[in-house]
Design a protein around this motif. Structure first.
Motif, PDB file in Angstrom:
ATOM      1  N   ARG A  28      -9.282 -17.307 -33.080  1.00  0.00           N
ATOM      2  CA  ARG A  28      -8.613 -17.560 -32.224  1.00  0.00           C
ATOM      3  C   ARG A  28      -6.835 -18.088 -32.718  1.00  0.00           C
ATOM      4  NH1 ARG A  28     -13.876 -19.609 -29.375  1.00  0.00           N
ATOM      5  NH2 ARG A  28     -11.387 -20.783 -28.402  1.00  0.00           N
ATOM      6  N   GLY A  29      -6.734 -17.837 -32.908  1.00  0.00           N
ATOM      7  CA  GLY A  29      -5.237 -17.946 -33.269  1.00  0.00           C
ATOM      8  C   GLY A  29      -5.139 -19.204 -33.550  1.00  0.00           C
ATOM      9  N   LEU A  30      -5.707 -20.197 -34.236  1.00  0.00           N
ATOM     10  CA  LEU A  30      -5.682 -21.414 -35.135  1.00  0.00           C
ATOM     11  C   LEU A  30      -4.650 -21.059 -36.261  1.00  0.00           C
ATOM     12  CD1 LEU A  30      -7.653 -21.860 -33.086  1.00  0.00           C
ATOM     13  CD2 LEU A  30      -7.676 -23.982 -34.103  1.00  0.00           C
ATOM     14  N   LEU A  31      -5.168 -20.267 -37.127  1.00  0.00           N
ATOM     15  CA  LEU A  31      -4.622 -19.066 -38.020  1.00  0.00           C
ATOM     16  C   LEU A  31      -3.884 -18.410 -38.715  1.00  0.00           C
ATOM     17  CD1 LEU A  31      -7.682 -20.570 -40.738  1.00  0.00           C
ATOM     18  CD2 LEU A  31      -5.293 -21.418 -40.555  1.00  0.00           C
ATOM     19  N   GLU A  32      -2.793 -17.550 -39.471  1.00  0.00           N
ATOM     20  CA  GLU A  32      -2.075 -16.867 -39.186  1.00  0.00           C
ATOM     21  C   GLU A  32      -1.841 -16.469 -40.260  1.00  0.00           C
ATOM     22  OE1 GLU A  32       1.172 -17.276 -36.683  1.00  0.00           O
ATOM     23  OE2 GLU A  32      -0.398 -17.302 -34.706  1.00  0.00           O
ATOM     24  N   PRO A  33      -2.846 -15.725 -41.551  1.00  0.00           N
ATOM     25  CA  PRO A  33      -2.137 -16.034 -42.798  1.00  0.00           C
ATOM     26  C   PRO A  33      -1.395 -14.354 -43.244  1.00  0.00           C
ATOM     27  CG  PRO A  33      -4.431 -15.854 -42.921  1.00  0.00           C
ATOM     28  CD  PRO A  33      -4.446 -15.811 -41.281  1.00  0.00           C
ATOM     29  N   GLU A  34      -0.849 -14.561 -43.692  1.00  0.00           N
ATOM     30  CA  GLU A  34       0.378 -13.098 -44.309  1.00  0.00           C
ATOM     31  C   GLU A  34      -0.913 -11.867 -44.408  1.00  0.00           C
ATOM     32  OE1 GLU A  34       3.304 -13.238 -46.685  1.00  0.00           O
ATOM     33  OE2 GLU A  34       4.905 -14.892 -45.272  1.00  0.00           O
ATOM     34  N   ARG A  35      -1.081 -10.581 -44.699  1.00  0.00           N
ATOM     35  CA  ARG A  35      -1.196  -9.998 -45.121  1.00  0.00           C
ATOM     36  C   ARG A  35      -0.695  -8.250 -45.878  1.00  0.00           C
ATOM     37  NH1 ARG A  35      -6.650  -8.713 -42.826  1.00  0.00           N
ATOM     38  NH2 ARG A  35      -7.054  -9.751 -41.419  1.00  0.00           N
ATOM     39  N   SER A  36      -1.524  -8.603 -47.355  1.00  0.00           N
ATOM     40  CA  SER A  36      -1.327  -7.440 -48.347  1.00  0.00           C
ATOM     41  C   SER A  36      -1.295  -6.049 -47.630  1.00  0.00           C
ATOM     42  CB  SER A  36      -1.669  -7.515 -49.039  1.00  0.00           C
ATOM     43  OG  SER A  36      -2.952  -6.946 -48.912  1.00  0.00           O
ATOM     44  N   SER A  37      -0.701  -5.550 -48.731  1.00  0.00           N
ATOM     45  CA  SER A  37      -0.161  -3.972 -48.533  1.00  0.00           C
ATOM     46  C   SER A  37      -1.262  -3.068 -47.973  1.00  0.00           C
ATOM     47  CB  SER A  37       0.707  -3.412 -49.438  1.00  0.00           C
ATOM     48  OG  SER A  37       0.096  -3.141 -50.241  1.00  0.00           O
ATOM     49  N   ALA A  38      -2.166  -3.729 -48.380  1.00  0.00           N
ATOM     50  CA  ALA A  38      -3.993  -3.456 -48.470  1.00  0.00           C
ATOM     51  C   ALA A  38      -4.814  -3.882 -47.243  1.00  0.00           C
ATOM     52  CB  ALA A  38      -4.825  -3.518 -50.139  1.00  0.00           C
ATOM     53  N   GLY A  39      -4.043  -5.266 -46.249  1.00  0.00           N
ATOM     54  CA  GLY A  39      -4.406  -5.304 -45.946  1.00  0.00           C
ATOM     55  C   GLY A  39      -5.629  -6.817 -45.435  1.00  0.00           C
ATOM     56  N   TYR A  40      -5.854  -6.633 -47.543  1.00  0.00           N
ATOM     57  CA  TYR A  40      -6.280  -8.356 -46.986  1.00  0.00           C
ATOM     58  C   TYR A  40      -5.609  -9.524 -46.875  1.00  0.00           C
ATOM     59  CZ  TYR A  40      -9.137  -5.357 -50.167  1.00  0.00           C
ATOM     60  OH  TYR A  40      -9.949  -4.256 -50.942  1.00  0.00           O
ATOM     61  N   ARG A  41      -6.051 -10.838 -46.703  1.00  0.00           N
ATOM     62  CA  ARG A  41      -5.102 -11.769 -46.189  1.00  0.00           C
ATOM     63  C   ARG A  41      -4.731 -12.926 -47.376  1.00  0.00           C
ATOM     64  NH1 ARG A  41      -9.987 -10.931 -43.387  1.00  0.00           N
ATOM     65  NH2 ARG A  41     -10.779 -11.013 -41.313  1.00  0.00           N
ATOM     66  N   ARG A  42      -3.708 -13.280 -47.343  1.00  0.00           N
ATOM     67  CA  ARG A  42      -3.069 -13.614 -48.613  1.00  0.00           C
ATOM     68  C   ARG A  42      -2.685 -14.892 -47.330  1.00  0.00           C
ATOM     69  NH1 ARG A  42      -4.909 -12.432 -52.645  1.00  0.00           N
ATOM     70  NH2 ARG A  42      -3.379 -13.501 -53.338  1.00  0.00           N
ATOM     71  N   PHE A  43      -2.980 -16.134 -48.672  1.00  0.00           N
ATOM     72  CA  PHE A  43      -3.554 -17.570 -47.837  1.00  0.00           C
ATOM     73  C   PHE A  43      -1.836 -17.936 -48.226  1.00  0.00           C
ATOM     74  CE2 PHE A  43      -7.242 -16.542 -45.966  1.00  0.00           C
ATOM     75  CZ  PHE A  43      -7.627 -16.855 -45.093  1.00  0.00           C
ATOM     76  N   SER A  44      -0.460 -19.233 -48.081  1.00  0.00           N
ATOM     77  CA  SER A  44      -0.157 -20.024 -48.164  1.00  0.00           C
ATOM     78  C   SER A  44      -0.615 -21.341 -48.703  1.00  0.00           C
ATOM     79  CB  SER A  44       1.409 -19.964 -47.929  1.00  0.00           C
ATOM     80  OG  SER A  44       0.918 -20.472 -46.718  1.00  0.00           O
ATOM     81  N   VAL A  45       0.035 -22.133 -49.093  1.00  0.00           N
ATOM     82  CA  VAL A  45      -0.372 -23.771 -49.751  1.00  0.00           C
ATOM     83  C   VAL A  45      -0.154 -24.583 -48.287  1.00  0.00           C
ATOM     84  CG1 VAL A  45       0.524 -25.197 -50.592  1.00  0.00           C
ATOM     85  CG2 VAL A  45       0.488 -23.301 -51.557  1.00  0.00           C
ATOM     86  N   ASP A  46       0.537 -23.566 -47.016  1.00  0.00           N
ATOM     87  CA  ASP A  46       0.877 -24.322 -46.065  1.00  0.00           C
ATOM     88  C   ASP A  46       0.063 -23.768 -45.306  1.00  0.00           C
ATOM     89  OD1 ASP A  46       3.102 -26.208 -46.976  1.00  0.00           O
ATOM     90  OD2 ASP A  46       4.433 -24.491 -46.211  1.00  0.00           O
TER      91      ASP A  46
END
Length: 226
Positions: A28-46
């Motif tokens: 729904r566009g409320l979160l935008e975690p980065e993706r690793s090279s393998a496509g996995y979500r990587r969540f930051s502290v923010d």
């Protein structure tokens, strides 16, 4: 951190949060975690702070996702909101009367997501008469009463309660309302604001008395389980 580590960090405050819910919030566009090279979500502290803020807005203020998203787009400080102190949390029964939810207007999907129920469960609650939506153009929206009813129902469902059995509370409430109406009608007939205020006060008093008596009789009937 990965999504499993995020769940671990949130577990103490939000034990019902699931991977599916986090993914839904992302869709729904409320979160935008980065993706690793393998496509996995990587969540930051923010990202975790943002997610925590979103979940608190849903839990404490019953805000629909479209309102939360608008606040995020406006640059709200997601680190400024601290979890409520236990002593300051308004009792559920008082929140139900506060009128703070009068402006709530959410969709079926938002109602399900906010309460943790499946869409099918919400539809069943509506079929049973425990909540109702209203037409708004080409869609159906649900108000604060529906949201509270769904949240209470979710508590029962979370303990394995068959959702169909919740109808007994509606039947009991309708019978009680019919009797209380006879007591309140003389005040309502007067039509002046003072009498209407007295009627509301009397209703609160009788509702509290009824709830206390129900609790007493229920515990007495359950015997050793009470």
């Amino acid at each position: 951190m990965n999504i499993g580590e995020v769940l671990t960090r949130l577990e103490a405050e939000f034990p019902d949060v699931t991977v599916s819910k986090i993914r839904y919030l992302e869709s729904r566009g409320l979160l935008e975690p980065e993706r690793s090279s393998a496509g996995y979500r990587r969540f930051s502290v923010d990202d975790v702070a943002r997610l925590t803020w979103i979940l608190r807005q849903q839990r404490e203020h019953f805000l629909p996702l479209k309102v939360i998203r608008s606040m995020l787009l406006d640059g709200v400080d997601v680190t400024a909101v601290e979890p409520p102190e236990p002593s300051r949390v308004q009792p559920f029964r008082e929140r139900a009367r506060s009128g703070d939810l009068g402006s709530v207007s959410i969709s079926l999907d938002e109602l399900a997501t906010t309460t943790g129920l499946d869409v099918e469960a919400v539809v069943e609650l509506e079929r049973l008469g425990l909540l109702e939506g209203r037409e708004a153009g080409r869609t159906v929206v649900y108000d604060g009463d529906a949201l509270l009813a769904a949240r209470v129902a979710a508590r029962f469902v979370g303990h394995g309660f068959d959702i169909r059995h919740l109808r007994m509370y509606l039947v009991a409430a309708q019978r009680e309302a019919g009797i209380l109406e006879q007591v309140l009608q003389p005040l309502q007939r007067k039509g002046d604001s003072r009498s209407r205020g007295e009627a509301r006060h009397l209703l609160d008093e009788l509702a509290d008395a009824g709830a206390a008596l129900h609790d007493l009789l229920l515990r007495r009937s359950l015997g050793p389980f009470a």
